[in-house]
Design a protein around this motif. Structure first.
Motif, PDB file in Angstrom:
ATOM      1  N   VAL A 181      -5.391  -7.143  -0.157  1.00  0.00           N
ATOM      2  CA  VAL A 181      -4.392  -6.583  -1.042  1.00  0.00           C
ATOM      3  C   VAL A 181      -5.124  -5.633  -1.747  1.00  0.00           C
ATOM      4  O   VAL A 181      -4.586  -4.456  -1.979  1.00  0.00           O
ATOM      5  CB  VAL A 181      -3.723  -7.628  -1.963  1.00  0.00           C
ATOM      6  N   ALA A 182      -6.332  -5.948  -2.353  1.00  0.00           N
ATOM      7  CA  ALA A 182      -7.016  -5.023  -3.290  1.00  0.00           C
ATOM      8  C   ALA A 182      -7.286  -3.494  -2.360  1.00  0.00           C
ATOM      9  O   ALA A 182      -7.108  -2.518  -2.999  1.00  0.00           O
ATOM     10  CB  ALA A 182      -8.131  -5.423  -3.533  1.00  0.00           C
ATOM     11  N   ALA A 183      -7.532  -3.749  -1.005  1.00  0.00           N
ATOM     12  CA  ALA A 183      -7.795  -2.625  -0.274  1.00  0.00           C
ATOM     13  C   ALA A 183      -6.765  -1.495  -0.217  1.00  0.00           C
ATOM     14  O   ALA A 183      -6.793  -0.483   0.092  1.00  0.00           O
ATOM     15  CB  ALA A 183      -8.420  -3.071   1.086  1.00  0.00           C
ATOM     16  N   VAL A 184      -5.490  -2.205   0.045  1.00  0.00           N
ATOM     17  CA  VAL A 184      -4.181  -1.416   0.128  1.00  0.00           C
ATOM     18  C   VAL A 184      -3.891  -0.858  -1.101  1.00  0.00           C
ATOM     19  O   VAL A 184      -3.526   0.280  -1.429  1.00  0.00           O
ATOM     20  CB  VAL A 184      -3.048  -2.327   0.496  1.00  0.00           C
ATOM     21  N   LEU A 185      -4.264  -1.494  -2.247  1.00  0.00           N
ATOM     22  CA  LEU A 185      -3.633  -1.160  -3.813  1.00  0.00           C
ATOM     23  C   LEU A 185      -4.627   0.025  -4.178  1.00  0.00           C
ATOM     24  O   LEU A 185      -4.377   0.990  -4.774  1.00  0.00           O
ATOM     25  CB  LEU A 185      -3.991  -2.030  -4.838  1.00  0.00           C
ATOM     26  N   ARG A 186      -5.791   0.090  -3.529  1.00  0.00           N
ATOM     27  CA  ARG A 186      -7.091   1.015  -4.047  1.00  0.00           C
ATOM     28  C   ARG A 186      -6.426   2.375  -3.435  1.00  0.00           C
ATOM     29  O   ARG A 186      -6.878   3.469  -3.929  1.00  0.00           O
ATOM     30  CB  ARG A 186      -8.311   0.808  -3.598  1.00  0.00           C
ATOM     31  N   ARG A 222       5.477 -11.043  -7.587  1.00  0.00           N
ATOM     32  CA  ARG A 222       5.249 -12.158  -6.780  1.00  0.00           C
ATOM     33  C   ARG A 222       5.920 -11.847  -5.459  1.00  0.00           C
ATOM     34  O   ARG A 222       7.105 -11.752  -5.357  1.00  0.00           O
ATOM     35  CB  ARG A 222       5.419 -13.619  -7.433  1.00  0.00           C
ATOM     36  N   TRP A 223       5.094 -12.346  -4.283  1.00  0.00           N
ATOM     37  CA  TRP A 223       5.647 -12.402  -2.902  1.00  0.00           C
ATOM     38  C   TRP A 223       4.988 -13.210  -1.948  1.00  0.00           C
ATOM     39  O   TRP A 223       3.649 -13.583  -2.331  1.00  0.00           O
ATOM     40  CB  TRP A 223       5.947 -10.964  -2.574  1.00  0.00           C
ATOM     41  N   GLN A 224       5.573 -13.398  -0.959  1.00  0.00           N
ATOM     42  CA  GLN A 224       4.909 -14.359   0.070  1.00  0.00           C
ATOM     43  C   GLN A 224       5.301 -13.743   1.443  1.00  0.00           C
ATOM     44  O   GLN A 224       6.501 -13.484   1.733  1.00  0.00           O
ATOM     45  CB  GLN A 224       5.697 -15.719   0.136  1.00  0.00           C
ATOM     46  N   ASN A 225       4.332 -13.473   2.272  1.00  0.00           N
ATOM     47  CA  ASN A 225       4.419 -12.991   3.413  1.00  0.00           C
ATOM     48  C   ASN A 225       3.262 -13.134   4.402  1.00  0.00           C
ATOM     49  O   ASN A 225       2.221 -13.766   3.811  1.00  0.00           O
ATOM     50  CB  ASN A 225       4.868 -11.303   3.510  1.00  0.00           C
ATOM     51  N   HIS A 230       1.007  -4.168   4.288  1.00  0.00           N
ATOM     52  CA  HIS A 230       1.964  -3.498   3.684  1.00  0.00           C
ATOM     53  C   HIS A 230       2.259  -4.109   2.384  1.00  0.00           C
ATOM     54  O   HIS A 230       2.407  -5.443   2.150  1.00  0.00           O
ATOM     55  CB  HIS A 230       3.351  -3.388   4.615  1.00  0.00           C
ATOM     56  N   LEU A 231       2.538  -3.373   1.298  1.00  0.00           N
ATOM     57  CA  LEU A 231       2.859  -3.828  -0.068  1.00  0.00           C
ATOM     58  C   LEU A 231       4.695  -3.917  -0.185  1.00  0.00           C
ATOM     59  O   LEU A 231       5.322  -3.096   0.560  1.00  0.00           O
ATOM     60  CB  LEU A 231       2.518  -3.057  -1.096  1.00  0.00           C
ATOM     61  N   PRO A 232       5.008  -4.832  -0.853  1.00  0.00           N
ATOM     62  CA  PRO A 232       6.561  -4.909  -1.094  1.00  0.00           C
ATOM     63  C   PRO A 232       7.202  -3.454  -1.804  1.00  0.00           C
ATOM     64  O   PRO A 232       6.202  -2.916  -2.342  1.00  0.00           O
ATOM     65  CB  PRO A 232       6.644  -5.927  -2.210  1.00  0.00           C
ATOM     66  N   GLU A 233       8.422  -3.256  -1.116  1.00  0.00           N
ATOM     67  CA  GLU A 233       8.634  -1.890  -1.804  1.00  0.00           C
ATOM     68  C   GLU A 233       8.821  -1.758  -3.380  1.00  0.00           C
ATOM     69  O   GLU A 233       8.278  -0.650  -3.856  1.00  0.00           O
ATOM     70  CB  GLU A 233      10.272  -1.690  -1.106  1.00  0.00           C
ATOM     71  N   PRO A 234       9.034  -2.587  -3.877  1.00  0.00           N
ATOM     72  CA  PRO A 234       9.068  -2.486  -5.436  1.00  0.00           C
ATOM     73  C   PRO A 234       7.944  -2.018  -6.211  1.00  0.00           C
ATOM     74  O   PRO A 234       7.788  -1.412  -6.878  1.00  0.00           O
ATOM     75  CB  PRO A 234       9.621  -3.765  -6.055  1.00  0.00           C
ATOM     76  N   LEU A 235       6.915  -2.904  -5.346  1.00  0.00           N
ATOM     77  CA  LEU A 235       5.388  -2.635  -5.954  1.00  0.00           C
ATOM     78  C   LEU A 235       5.085  -1.213  -5.673  1.00  0.00           C
ATOM     79  O   LEU A 235       4.440  -0.378  -6.398  1.00  0.00           O
ATOM     80  CB  LEU A 235       4.622  -3.569  -5.194  1.00  0.00           C
TER      81      LEU A 235
END
Length: 271
Positions: A181-186, A222-225, A230-235
């Motif tokens: 998740v960090a790799a996507v957030l960066r 918070r989410w579960q997948n 891919h990140l959740p749309e609200p994020l």
């Protein structure tokens, strides 16, 4: 989850759609199969033939080859033996777990699972029957699946076959999930905080970071997948606002609503 069953007797077939929804190319001329000295069919070879024929068919339509999954094969064998004992085709018998539960209990990790079953006189007949039935063909040629386990049993002079197809999901530790998740957030130009403790508590629901004393986050989710790419749309919308400079990521065990399917639970706190 899609499950398809097929009864093949001679040249007649009956297909029933129960739910909507590296061997390379092998010659499709299997009219008979190898035998042990006892005269019984070599069921391992029969399963390998069905596997090879499936990958040949996928190559012909430009779909990547399936990889063999021992856990799926074990789940398929468990069901195939019961099917041969019963004599009638079904995706679930009385007292038997459903398809996703059987596969998970055998050790498979997946985000999608499908099944074909058949009764036929030879491996080639099994493959041809599946290819000639739209529902079975869809399962076999699906670009959404990448692994398969196949089992074959012999009874009453015919073969009973089960193919369990899946889209594999990696079995990741919480630290590995957080790194993904960090790799996507960066890519959104936020810095990842080194300490995931509060985010992990938030993930498990053991703390409300917005009420936590000290450096409280401005926003959290918070989410579960099963898909971490891919990140959740609200994020994504919050990140696109440009209001945040730091993020904390925490992972925890998935909650029960994931069922037998592999899923990852994540919390992200934005500062």
């Amino acid at each position: 989850m899609r499950a398809i069953s097929l009864v093949l007797v001679g040249m007649a077939t009956l297909a029933v759609a129960v739910l909507p929804r590296p061997l390379l190319a092998a010659p499709p001329q299997y009219q008979e199969y190898q035998e042990y000295d006892s005269g019984q069919p070599d069921l391992r070879v029969a399963a390998e033939q069905i596997f090879a024929l499936a990958n040949q068919a996928r190559a012909q339509v430009g779909v990547p080859s399936l990889q063999w999954d021992p856990a799926l094969a074990a789940a398929a064998m468990q069901h195939c033996r019961m099917m041969a004992e019963q004599g009638a085709l079904s995706h679930r018998y009385g007292g038997e777990p459903d398809l996703s539960s059987r596969a998970a209990q055998a050790g498979a990790h997946f985000r999608l699972i499908e099944e074909n079953v058949a009764l036929a006189p030879s491996p080639d007949a099994v493959h041809q029957a599946w290819m000639q039935s739209p529902g079975h063909r869809q399962n076999l040629l699906s670009s959404e699946v990448d692994h398969v386990g196949i089992a074959v049993e012999s009874a009453r002079g015919v073969l009973y076959a089960v193919a369990d197809y899946s889209a594999v999901a990696e079995n990741l530790s919480p630290t590995q999930v957080e790194a993904r998740v960090a790799a996507v957030l960066r890519s959104s130009s936020v810095s990842i905080l080194a300490n995931p403790a509060l985010a992990r508590l938030a993930c498990a629901g053991d703390a409300d970071p917005l009420r936590y004393p000290g450096a409280r986050p401005a926003w959290m989710i918070r989410w579960q997948n099963s898909d971490l790419s891919h990140l959740p749309e609200p994020l994504e919308q919050q990140l696109a606002s440009g209001k945040y400079r730091n993020a904390a990521i925490g992972s925890c065990p998935a909650q029960d609503d994931g069922g037998a399917f592999t899923a990852y639970r994540v919390a992200v706190l934005l500062y």
